[in-house]
Design a protein around this motif. Structure first.
Motif, PDB file in Angstrom:
ATOM      1  N   ILE A 193       9.539   8.038  -0.755  1.00 29.44           N
ATOM      2  CA  ILE A 193       8.710   6.847  -0.989  1.00 29.44           C
ATOM      3  C   ILE A 193       9.200   6.474  -2.598  1.00 29.44           C
ATOM      4  CG2 ILE A 193       6.601   5.541  -1.131  1.00 29.44           C
ATOM      5  CD1 ILE A 193       5.211   7.751   0.277  1.00 29.44           C
ATOM      6  N   HIS A 194       9.496   5.090  -2.553  1.00 33.55           N
ATOM      7  CA  HIS A 194       9.874   4.525  -4.153  1.00 33.55           C
ATOM      8  C   HIS A 194       9.361   3.533  -4.158  1.00 33.55           C
ATOM      9  CE1 HIS A 194      12.802   7.677  -5.050  1.00 33.55           C
ATOM     10  NE2 HIS A 194      13.216   7.591  -3.726  1.00 33.55           N
ATOM     11  N   ASP A 195       8.773   3.052  -5.303  1.00 38.26           N
ATOM     12  CA  ASP A 195       8.212   1.761  -5.895  1.00 38.26           C
ATOM     13  C   ASP A 195       9.224   0.667  -5.985  1.00 38.26           C
ATOM     14  OD1 ASP A 195       6.596  -0.076  -7.219  1.00 38.26           O
ATOM     15  OD2 ASP A 195       5.700   1.544  -8.227  1.00 38.26           O
ATOM     16  N   CYS A 196       8.627  -0.524  -5.287  1.00 38.52           N
ATOM     17  CA  CYS A 196       9.769  -1.564  -5.261  1.00 38.52           C
ATOM     18  C   CYS A 196       9.617  -2.395  -6.609  1.00 38.52           C
ATOM     19  CB  CYS A 196       9.425  -2.429  -4.101  1.00 38.52           C
ATOM     20  SG  CYS A 196       9.660  -2.276  -2.489  1.00 38.52           S
TER      21      CYS A 196
ATOM     22  N   ASN B 104       0.895  -1.207  -0.042  1.00 39.33           N
ATOM     23  CA  ASN B 104      -0.098   0.074  -0.047  1.00 39.33           C
ATOM     24  C   ASN B 104       0.609   1.366   0.023  1.00 39.33           C
ATOM     25  OD1 ASN B 104      -2.558  -0.661  -0.354  1.00 39.33           O
ATOM     26  ND2 ASN B 104      -3.483  -0.316   1.770  1.00 39.33           N
ATOM     27  N   ALA B 105       2.132   1.217   0.081  1.00 44.62           N
ATOM     28  CA  ALA B 105       3.060   2.424   0.409  1.00 44.62           C
ATOM     29  C   ALA B 105       3.264   2.999  -1.115  1.00 44.62           C
ATOM     30  CB  ALA B 105       4.412   2.002   0.900  1.00 44.62           C
ATOM     31  N   ALA B 106       3.457   2.300  -2.323  1.00 39.72           N
ATOM     32  CA  ALA B 106       3.811   2.976  -3.396  1.00 39.72           C
ATOM     33  C   ALA B 106       2.940   3.737  -4.051  1.00 39.72           C
ATOM     34  CB  ALA B 106       4.402   1.878  -4.435  1.00 39.72           C
ATOM     35  N   VAL B 107       1.637   3.333  -3.862  1.00 34.54           N
ATOM     36  CA  VAL B 107       0.637   4.447  -4.546  1.00 34.54           C
ATOM     37  C   VAL B 107      -0.569   5.049  -3.446  1.00 34.54           C
ATOM     38  CG1 VAL B 107      -1.160   4.126  -6.294  1.00 34.54           C
ATOM     39  CG2 VAL B 107       0.972   3.110  -6.594  1.00 34.54           C
ATOM     40  N   HIS B 108      -1.179   3.804  -2.828  1.00 31.24           N
ATOM     41  CA  HIS B 108      -2.410   4.357  -2.229  1.00 31.24           C
ATOM     42  C   HIS B 108      -2.449   4.658  -0.650  1.00 31.24           C
ATOM     43  CE1 HIS B 108      -4.016   1.479  -5.533  1.00 31.24           C
ATOM     44  NE2 HIS B 108      -4.163   2.576  -5.811  1.00 31.24           N
TER      45      HIS B 108
END
Length: 682
Positions: free
Chosen positions: A266-269, A216-220
């Motif tokens: 925040i970065h996307d995995c 839920n961290a990358a986007v929402h």
């Protein structure tokens, strides 16, 4: 005219072919008699009342699962297509969750505390729609929401419950770090109290402490429960006092603009092997200030003047209590893994009944499930699916009881049992998914038939909520603790009760008479089966304890543990198998419908004897089973596979998974091939 020799040769050939299709546990000395018995056995199929068996399996929350299935079946726009990009899948997954909660009116969060069994039933149904949706729901309600409710106090529930429940407050569970996953006590993220401003300052001290794989961290996500070391200033040479790992609510995005808040990176995995509907991200904190009230303070609190108080006397006690409250995640994974196994077994078995290949000359081709090799692949797996179902239902019951009573012994029992079942079941399911794919040949390789996505989505179940190897070590450590307590006159936890007598009954010399008994009644006796499982566990427990004591003298505790690690893991698996069989036997005995009870007894016998045969070397090495008995176990397990094959359709139908849930064309209950050909354009 054929000679007698030619006639006998022909009879033997017919027998061999018949045995390949339908094994029987009898002497092969009389071919004519065996063929006669084979015919009788083929006629002796059990009559299974599928509806009654399904009622017994599905339990009291069938209605809410059907509401979920019907909701998604009526909304094609919310169904996950076979081919979808990562970004599109994430957005679809969020729309699915919003639709479930706001349109269908399913509110899972309310049941996390009030009725956990209902929550897990919802989780099972949602995972059947899309495993990514199941995990996203779990992150929102079990992890983020559960941490607020279980680790916080009334002020946190009053402030956050409604927003979490209705999805106004989508959140994350930020525990795992780049350098630390399983070793939660080794986390490095810091939360330093500032008494001047009455705030905690959240910091990522180095790259190894970046929070990683945070759902839920990358986007929402707009909030995160962040696990960090609570540091209090001491105003002396030490500078700070480390109070251990605690949980804090940290806003990560603006509620209106959704922009990342100051100090948070925040970065996307990125794209994953599976579960790409879940937006996993990495979080770094740079002097992020949060109010003191954002400390989830059920087990430890900080006053306005910086004083730390706790009802628990040590860092280790507080840590154990914290993790104990988060055990629901493991319960959910074990339960959900069984639902994946049901789904894959249903697809593979329905296709194996449909698919015909080869056969006697000038006769119709036979179903591939009539081949002994296919039965060997799928029937013990089907038996294991039933065994795991009843074991995880029991786990959910114990977990629900624990949430109501907060009994310390029950908490410890559920912690160890959930660790063991999560590790054992998810590892088994991961292997079974590949077996199911292979059992369906080339058609199992088509993405539309789902084995690829199920396998990829489920694979991580073996890692998150505790790596399986680490969890099995926790089980073994608890067993050894119980073993030690026995000699001090201590009590055993509920699940380990059978170990009371293990040092006496189970570790005495095997009886040379019973070691040779090979009659079917004896081998299918639940007492023999359970005694065999428990005897193995008890011997392993004793031998591990002796080896650890021996090696610790020269290698120390850690070195001895590492030297014995494979032995330790085998002990844990053996114990979990004993618990699974015990719960299966109890469930068979409790079944009210005679036809369902007979079917379950057959399946339970196959599970027990197949497991004994797979570890027959252990039993032979200690003369628990004589050679003739080992041979009889092997023959009977093959014959039981054949008998289970005869009711395989009814057994998978009892899982009550409609076609719009299985969604694999080769698993359709009718017109499977026409569905499949239409899919590719004919």
């Amino acid at each position: 005219m054929q000679s007698d020799d030619e006639s006998q040769t022909l009879s033997r050939r017919i027998l061999r072919l018949s045995l390949h299709l339908s094994p029987i546990p009898r002497s092969l000395s009389d071919p004519e008699q065996n063929l006669q018995m084979l015919t009788c056995a083929a006629r002796a199929k059990l009559n299974v009342n599928t509806a009654s068996l399904s009622d017994y399996m599905r339990g009291k929350h069938r209605d809410i699962q059907e509401r979920i299935f019907d909701y998604f079946n009526s909304r094609p726009q919310l169904q996950t297509p076979v081919e979808i990009s990562k970004d599109d899948h994430r957005e679809l997954c969020m729309r699915q969750l919003v639709g479930l909660v706001r349109e269908a009116g399913i509110r899972p969060f309310r049941y996390v505390i009030e009725d956990p069994s209902k929550y897990f039933a919802i989780l099972e149904a949602v995972g059947g729609i899309d495993m990514s949706l199941g995990i996203k729901m779990g992150v929102q309600y079990s992890l983020w929401g559960g941490s607020v409710i279980n680790l916080g106090t009334k002020k946190h529930k009053d402030k956050y419950f409604d927003g979490i429940d209705n999805l106004d407050y989508p959140g994350c569970f930020a525990m795992t770090e780049l350098h630390h996953g399983s070793n939660v006590q080794g986390l490095q993220t810091a939360a330093t109290f500032d008494p001047i401003t009455d705030e905690f300052i959240i910091d990522t001290p180095n790259d190894g402490a970046i929070k990683w794989w945070i759902g839920n961290a990358a986007v929402h996500g707009k909030f995160a429960t962040v696990f960090a070391r609570l540091l209090l200033p001491t105003y002396d040479s030490k500078g700070v006092s480390d109070m251990g790992v605690h949980a804090f609510i940290v806003p990560i995005r603006d509620m209106k603009t959704h922009k990342t808040l100051p100090g948070i990176e925040i970065h996307d995995c990125g794209h994953k092997i599976g579960l790409n509907g879940v937006d996993n991200g990495a979080l770094r904190f740079r002097s992020v200030r949060i109010p003191r009230d954002n400390l989830l303070n059920r087990f430890g609190d900080v006053s306005r003047d910086g004083k730390y108080t706790s009802s628990l006397p040590s860092v280790n006690k507080r840590f154990a209590a914290t993790l104990g409250e988060l055990v629901g995640g493991r319960v959910g994974l074990a339960y959900s893994s069984v639902s994946v196994l049901k789904l894959s077994a249903t697809i593979a078995i329905r296709y194996s009944l449909l698919r015909q290949q080869f056969g006697p000359p000038n006769q119709p081709e036979v179903s591939i499930l009539d081949y002994q090799s296919q039965q060997h692949k799928l029937m013990p797996m089907l038996a294991s699916t039933y065994a795991f179902h009843f074991a995880t239902v029991y786990l959910v019951e114990k977990y629900s009881e624990m949430k109501k009573s907060h009994d310390d012994e029950l908490v410890a029992d559920v912690h160890a049992l959930s660790a063991g079942l999560k590790a054992y079941v998810t590892s088994y399911t991961a292997k079974a998914l590949s077996t199911c794919r292979e059992a369906c040949g080339g058609h199992g390789y088509a993405a539309v038939n789902r084995f690829g996505s199920l396998r990829n989505d489920h694979d991580i179940f073996q890692t998150f909520e505790g790596d399986n190897t680490v969890l099995l070590q926790q089980v073994a450590a608890d067993l050894l603790k119980q073993y030690k307590q026995k000699f001090k006159g201590g009590t055993f936890a509920v699940t380990w009760n059978y170990l009371r007598e293990s040092m006496n009954t189970y570790l005495s010399q095997p009886n040379p008479v019973t070691a040779r008994w090979e009659g079917e009644d004896h081998l299918r006796n639940p007492k023999f089966q359970l005694d065999a499982f428990r005897y193995r566990t008890s011997r392993l427990l004793q031998s591990v304890a002796v080896r650890l004591r021996k090696h610790s003298k020269s290698l120390g505790g850690f070195g001895a543990w590492n030297r014995c690690l494979n032995h330790i893991l085998t002990l844990a698996e053996s114990h979990i198998e004993s618990v699974i069989l015990a719960k299966f036997i109890e469930s068979v005995q409790s079944c009210p419908d005679p036809s369902s009870k007979a079917a379950l007894k057959l399946v339970c016998d196959l599970y027990a004897l197949d497991r004994i045969w797979k570890d027959i070397g252990t039993y032979r090495n200690v003369d628990y089973v004589a050679p003739n008995k080992a041979k009889a176990i092997h023959k009977l397990s093959e014959y039981l596979s054949f008998q289970v094959r005869n009711i395989a359709r009814e057994l998978v139908d009892a899982f009550d998974l409609p076609d719009h849930v299985t969604r694999a064309p080769i698993a359709m209950q009718s017109s499977a091939y026409s569905e499949y050909t239409q899919y590719v354009g004919f």
